[in-house]
Design a protein around this motif. Structure first.
Motif, mmCIF file in Angstrom:
data_model
loop_
_atom_site.group_PDB
_atom_site.id
_atom_site.type_symbol
_atom_site.label_atom_id
_atom_site.label_comp_id
_atom_site.label_asym_id
_atom_site.label_seq_id
_atom_site.Cartn_x
_atom_site.Cartn_y
_atom_site.Cartn_z
ATOM 1 N N LEU A 165 0.823 -1.215 0.000
ATOM 2 C CA LEU A 165 0.000 0.000 0.000
ATOM 3 C C LEU A 165 0.851 1.258 0.000
ATOM 4 O O LEU A 165 0.524 2.250 -0.667
ATOM 5 C CB LEU A 165 -0.936 -0.001 1.226
ATOM 6 N N GLU A 219 2.316 2.011 -3.473
ATOM 7 C CA GLU A 219 1.352 2.394 -4.507
ATOM 8 C C GLU A 219 0.584 3.666 -4.156
ATOM 9 O O GLU A 219 -0.101 4.221 -5.023
ATOM 10 C CB GLU A 219 0.364 1.247 -4.730
ATOM 11 N N ASN A 220 0.636 4.119 -2.893
ATOM 12 C CA ASN A 220 -0.169 5.269 -2.463
ATOM 13 C C ASN A 220 0.668 6.167 -1.553
ATOM 14 O O ASN A 220 1.704 5.763 -0.998
ATOM 15 C CB ASN A 220 -1.411 4.804 -1.708
ATOM 16 N N ASP A 236 -2.798 8.463 2.551
ATOM 17 C CA ASP A 236 -3.979 7.745 2.033
ATOM 18 C C ASP A 236 -4.062 6.304 2.543
ATOM 19 O O ASP A 236 -5.106 5.655 2.417
ATOM 20 C CB ASP A 236 -3.949 7.744 0.507
ATOM 21 N N VAL A 237 -2.973 5.799 3.083
ATOM 22 C CA VAL A 237 -2.944 4.387 3.503
ATOM 23 C C VAL A 237 -3.968 4.083 4.611
ATOM 24 O O VAL A 237 -4.669 3.062 4.523
ATOM 25 C CB VAL A 237 -1.523 4.003 3.948
ATOM 26 N N ARG A 266 -6.841 5.317 5.164
ATOM 27 C CA ARG A 266 -8.180 5.233 4.567
ATOM 28 C C ARG A 266 -8.339 3.958 3.754
ATOM 29 O O ARG A 266 -9.391 3.300 3.805
ATOM 30 C CB ARG A 266 -8.418 6.456 3.702
ATOM 31 N N LEU A 267 -7.318 3.566 3.012
ATOM 32 C CA LEU A 267 -7.386 2.355 2.197
ATOM 33 C C LEU A 267 -7.360 1.087 3.040
ATOM 34 O O LEU A 267 -8.003 0.089 2.712
ATOM 35 C CB LEU A 267 -6.223 2.346 1.200
ATOM 36 N N LEU A 268 -6.599 1.137 4.121
ATOM 37 C CA LEU A 268 -6.497 -0.054 4.977
ATOM 38 C C LEU A 268 -7.754 -0.242 5.821
ATOM 39 O O LEU A 268 -8.197 -1.372 6.057
ATOM 40 C CB LEU A 268 -5.274 0.077 5.890
#
Length: 568
Positions: free
Chosen positions: A47, A50-51, A55-56, A58-60
């Motif tokens: 993650l 790529e980000n 932002d991690v 929120r993505l996790l």
């Protein structure tokens, strides 16, 4: 308690690395260094590559773990020493698997260390296996694919097959009479005292959640663990999760009520149907719990069926199941008892065995207990009486128990009409009543007149038989003249004598019924203040007429008058 201290291969100075990554665990924020975490977690490493680091989180998303377990994982990533224990190993494996902390990403990573501890320090031991399984309740679905739950199940079942007493000692069913008194039997210990003791240990399977416990016991039954040990564990589970929780003071919360209902329904599904595995009084307690907790119909019916198979072991107190709910119409749940009786009769192997007679006596005593309920419907009482009567057909059993119940019912339901009283008494066989019961019934003003007539006639026959026996014991030579006097005019053959005797008895009954009808009309004609006085006088007159009592003048000759039925 098994504990393993684990440390990273190198210490990392946390002061040199900024805390630029904020992860949330059950809503609680954890400020971490992204590079340190990424060095151990393949998921976060991907993650972050790529980000942007902001932002991690929120993505996790929110990590499914408790804060204490995640703290152990974070300390491992920073190189601090950690403690892997029996209580936390399952949850550590769950978080390590979610973050992909595998050896393919970093050597000596956390997932492999936790699984190694699990295999070496948990699986071989009973206590550790049960504790670890209990710790997996909240992460059951997340960790299921790792195979750890299956490994615990196999380990526990293997140990139980080797030593079934790990589930608890089998419960011996107590033997009680209908009054609730146990028979003297040194080989049958007190099941309640042993079962409901307070010295429980945390490693007991009965402390597991409903989901895990039901799966575990189901697998044990499939692996043919002896059912008497399974039943012992199930009874202990009811005590832990239902009975003990019900005794807590204060209102029971909805969540606790739901957990209790789930527990009793699970126990019913798992409980074997074999007779004698669980004492009858404990089955009745489980049934009452299922009713009070509004369990499913299948659950309640399951307990009723099991009780019906061993109803002869029950006591009267067991049958006194109170009606639950605000709109209850009567004190006791008689409909439930009727269903149980039907299950009992449907399981009888022979029509007239000892179990049937025990249940007949039990129901008669139950009738006497519930008869005092003023809200008990006549149809319900008669239905229960019919079941008790059916068990006594073609036996030498007296009708005293049924009479006692009927007498109590009539005393507490004085509003019944004469016709309704006769309906209640229709099953009463006066010829099977003892002399003592007949004597009581002869003076029972609650009974309908037709029944009183029959009782008086039977009482006369009892008096005659008693007198003949007394005469026979004192002077054998006096019996023959008396018998010849009574049987005068009857043919020599026994068949002819029986027919004449039956005809004479029928004529006597008809004569008594006519006289009672006249007395009844005399009672109905009484009015005002004379009614009560005349009624008592008529009863005395009727009893004297039928020779139940005598005047002072003829007291000395009353016995001879009763014998001389056919004067010369």
């Amino acid at each position: 308690m098994a504990t393993k201290h684990v440390a990273s291969s190198s210490r990392i100075s946390t002061s040199k690395f900024p805390k630029d990554l904020c992860l949330r665990v059950c809503g609680q924020p954890f400020m971490l260094n992204s590079n340190i975490i990424a060095s151990k977690s393949a998921k976060l490493d991907k993650l972050l590559k790529e980000n942007h680091v902001e932002d991690v989180p929120r993505l996790l998303g929110d990590i499914r773990a408790d804060p204490n377990t995640f703290m152990i994982v974070a300390r491992f990533c920073y190189g601090y020493e950690i403690n892997i224990t029996t209580e936390n190993v399952i949850r550590v494996c769950c978080v390590a698997d979610y973050l992909e902390m595998t050896d393919s990403h970093s050597l000596n990573n956390l997932l492999l260390k936790a699984i190694t501890f699990f295999k070496e320090d948990v699986i071989p031991f009973w206590d550790s296996s049960v504790i670890a399984l209990k710790s997996a309740e909240n992460v059951f679905q997340q960790v299921l694919h790792l195979g750890l739950i299956d490994a615990l199940f196999e380990s526990i079942i293997e140990k139980v097959l080797a030593d079934p007493c790990l589930l608890g000692k089998p419960i011996k069913c107590m033997t009680f009479d209908a009054y609730g008194e146990k028979y003297d039997d040194p080989y049958r210990p007190n099941a309640r005292r042993r079962l409901f003791g307070s010295n429980l240990i945390s490693e007991d399977l009965a402390t597991l959640s409903v989901q895990l416990y039901e799966l575990m016991i189901h697998d044990m039954i499939l692996h043919q663990v002896p059912l008497e040990y399974v039943a012992a564990s199930l009874c202990q589970y009811v005590e832990n999760w239902v009975s003990a929780a019900s005794q807590v003071e204060g209102d029971i919360s909805f969540a606790r009520w739901m957990s209790q209902r789930a527990a009793i329904e699970a126990v019913e599904r798992l409980l074997p149907h074999e007779r004698g595995l669980v004492p009858c009084n404990l089955l009745f307690e489980m049934l009452q719990f299922s009713i009070a907790l509004e369990a499913t119909t299948d659950c309640r019916n399951g307990f009723e069926v099991r009780i019906g198979k061993q109803l002869d072991q029950a006591t009267v107190n067991d049958l006194l199941i109170p009606c639950f709910g605000y709109a209850r119409e009567q004190e006791y749940d008689t409909d439930c008892i009727r269903r149980i009786l039907k299950h009992f009769y449907s399981n009888l192997s022979s029509p007239y065995n000892s179990s049937r007679l025990k249940v007949a006596e039990l129901v008669e005593k139950y009738l006497a207990e519930v008869a005092s309920d003023v809200n008990l419907k006549k149809s319900t009482f008669v239905s229960l009486a019919e079941m008790a009567f059916a068990a006594s057909i073609k036996t030498q059993r007296l009708s005293d128990g049924l009479y006692r119940a009927i007498s109590i019912y009539l005393d507490n339901h004085t509003y019944l009409t004469e016709y309704e009283k006769e309906d209640v008494c229709k099953l009463l066989d006066c010829s099977k009543m003892s002399p003592e019961a007949c004597e009581h019934a002869a003076t029972n003003k609650r009974l309908p007149l037709r029944i009183v007539v029959n009782v008086l006639f039977v009482h006369q026959l009892h008096l005659r038989d008693t007198f003949l026996k007394e005469v026979s014991s004192s002077d054998d030579g006096l019996v023959k003249p008396l018998e010849e006097e009574i049987l005068k005019g009857v043919g020599r053959s026994s068949k002819d004598r029986s027919m004449v005797e039956m005809e004479r008895m029928n004529c006597k009954v008809q004569e008594l019924e006519k006289e009672c009808s006249a007395l009844k009309k005399e009672l109905c004609g009484a009015s005002g203040s004379r009614l009560k006085r005349d009624k008592g006088a008529v009863w005395i007159k009727m009893k004297r007429k039928f020779r139940c009592i005598s005047t002072t003048q003829d007291h000395d000759n009353c016995h001879m008058k009763k014998i001389k039925v056919h004067p010369k």
